[in-house]
Design a protein around this motif. Structure first.
Motif, PDB file in Angstrom:
ATOM      1  N   SER A  34       1.494  -1.070  -0.124  1.00  0.00           N
ATOM      2  CA  SER A  34       0.345  -0.106  -0.025  1.00  0.00           C
ATOM      3  C   SER A  34       1.253   1.693  -0.006  1.00  0.00           C
ATOM      4  N   THR A  35       1.917   1.016   1.141  1.00  0.00           N
ATOM      5  CA  THR A  35       2.769   2.605   1.160  1.00  0.00           C
ATOM      6  C   THR A  35       2.630   2.731  -0.430  1.00  0.00           C
ATOM      7  N   ARG A  39       3.615   5.572  -2.497  1.00  0.00           N
ATOM      8  CA  ARG A  39       4.697   6.550  -3.135  1.00  0.00           C
ATOM      9  C   ARG A  39       5.204   6.494  -4.511  1.00  0.00           C
ATOM     10  N   SER A 128      -4.248   8.292   1.024  1.00  0.00           N
ATOM     11  CA  SER A 128      -3.115   8.686   2.495  1.00  0.00           C
ATOM     12  C   SER A 128      -3.998   8.128   3.411  1.00  0.00           C
ATOM     13  N   LYS A 132      -4.208   5.317   6.297  1.00  0.00           N
ATOM     14  CA  LYS A 132      -3.911   5.340   8.287  1.00  0.00           C
ATOM     15  C   LYS A 132      -4.978   5.276   8.469  1.00  0.00           C
ATOM     16  N   GLU A 135      -4.601   1.200   9.344  1.00  0.00           N
ATOM     17  CA  GLU A 135      -2.830   1.002   9.974  1.00  0.00           C
ATOM     18  C   GLU A 135      -3.970   0.077  11.091  1.00  0.00           C
ATOM     19  N   GLU A 142       2.063  -2.405   8.038  1.00  0.00           N
ATOM     20  CA  GLU A 142       3.105  -1.484   7.436  1.00  0.00           C
ATOM     21  C   GLU A 142       3.252   0.115   8.112  1.00  0.00           C
ATOM     22  N   VAL A 144       3.106   3.799   7.812  1.00  0.00           N
ATOM     23  CA  VAL A 144       2.203   4.587   7.616  1.00  0.00           C
ATOM     24  C   VAL A 144       2.239   5.724   7.684  1.00  0.00           C
ATOM     25  N   TYR A 198       7.582   7.787   2.661  1.00  0.00           N
ATOM     26  CA  TYR A 198       6.912   6.367   2.103  1.00  0.00           C
ATOM     27  C   TYR A 198       8.540   5.496   2.628  1.00  0.00           C
TER      28      TYR A 198
END
Length: 366
Positions: A34-35, A39, A128, A132, A135, A142, A144, A198
């Motif tokens: 996801s990140t 990115r 984003s 979050k 998370e 991950e 975040v 990221y």
């Protein structure tokens, strides 16, 4: 309501412009985390924002900023196609004036591209916040980054759009055009900082070196502002020689007070009357002095970086060299559009490099 219709239509065209990059991003980042996907989207938006800044310079250099003299549409139409009659009438009245079919298309293309970048930033912000919220749920582990930086970027691009509108409605008012440029490069600086968040890749350097990067970045921003003031006042050729300025003079008669009256119309003094040649030469010379200071500062920074980050040292030297060559070409070759675009692109690249470097120095050694 009538004024909202072209705004919605231009936004829709901008959305269509953004579809291609979004589909490409989705396909290329399908297997990423996801990140990683965020990115990648940030990197794509950074690339397109850089392109937008260069195209904005092309719009200004071709005198297309008033190709459509209203906002957000073109004579209240979504494109120059619907404004054909108005454009033909304006072009017939003034064939070399600010409104022609070619200039109208350049101006509206710039607006479509800006709308597309705005949509990409909106998608980036929504994703984003969504990431979050997820998370530590559903087994997600991950790291975040905060979604507030993408949110700031979204607000920033909205303000940038407002200055774009003022650029047209205030008829290329120099202070507004320069602020529009500064908000554009500010947007370009927000994106690499966000990109580095990221996937942090910190460089271990002494704290004093980080302070040096901050100092050079501040000087570069001031120099970009001076460059914008030169361009928006059409003062590039006020000094048409190098290393001298004009007629073999190193330091001709200069009027800094008049040249740096910030709140005035294009080509005019604040109190009325036309801007003097001495004022234009002062604007140009201020930029030359700033260029010498920034070039020297970059050389010093590159020397300091040679042990801790040799690649960064070489990249900064290359960027500084590019700016020197393109800047001189503008003067000695009578401001060719290729050199002018290269100079703008080099300034944007230099700020992006310095911002990325600063982001990686966040965890500096004592």
């Amino acid at each position: 309501m009538d004024s909202l219709l072209p705004l919605g239509q231009v936004a829709a065209i901008g959305g269509a412009v953004a579809i291609g990059p979004l589909l490409w991003w989705r396909q290329r980042s399908r297997a990423s985390t996801s990140t990683g996907r965020l990115r990648a989207l940030t990197a794509l938006t950074l690339f397109l924002t850089f392109d937008l800044i260069v195209f904005g310079a092309f719009t200004r250099l071709t005198d297309s900023g008033l190709g459509c003299p209203d906002w957000p549409g073109c004579y209240s139409s979504a494109s120059p196609v619907g404004a054909r009659e108005h454009i033909e009438a304006a072009q017939a009245a003034m064939p070399t004036g600010p409104v022609t079919h070619g200039k109208a298309w350049i101006e509206m293309t710039h607006r479509y591209l800006a709308s597309g970048v705005g949509l990409l930033i909106l998608v980036m912000t929504v994703l984003s916040w969504r990431l979050k919220r997820l998370e530590h749920h559903d087994g997600q582990r991950e790291r975040v980054p905060s979604p507030w930086l993408p949110t700031l970027t979204l607000v920033w691009v909205c303000v940038q759009g407002a200055f774009g509108a003022l650029t047209v409605t205030m008829k290329l008012f120099p202070a507004i055009v320069t602020l529009h440029l500064l908000f554009g490069v500010g947007l370009l600086m927000l994106l690499p900082w966000q990109h580095e968040a990221y996937e942090p890749r910190p460089l271990a350097v002494p704290q004093t070196l980080r302070a040096a990067v901050v100092a050079v970045l501040v000087l570069a921003i001031i120099q970009v502002a001076l460059g914008g003031w030169v361009s928006t006042n059409y003062a590039v050729l006020a000094c048409d020689e190098f290393p001298t300025c004009h007629n073999g003079q190193w330091w001709p008669a200069l009027d800094f007070a008049q040249g740096f009256q910030l709140w005035r119309e294009l080509g005019h003094r604040a109190g009325g009357g036309f801007l003097s040649f001495e004022a234009l030469a002062a604007i140009h010379m201020a930029h030359r002095i700033g260029a010498a200071i920034v070039f020297t500062a970059i050389l010093g920074l590159a020397w300091l970086l040679r042990r801790h980050a040799p690649n960064w040292s070489r990249w900064l030297l290359a960027a500084a060299g590019w700016q020197l060559v393109t800047g001189l070409s503008n003067v000695v070759l009578d401001w060719p559009i290729v050199a002018a675009l290269g100079h703008t692109a080099g300034a944007a690249m230099l700020l992006a490099l310095l911002t990325t470097l600063l982001a990686r120095l966040k965890k500096a050694l004592p």
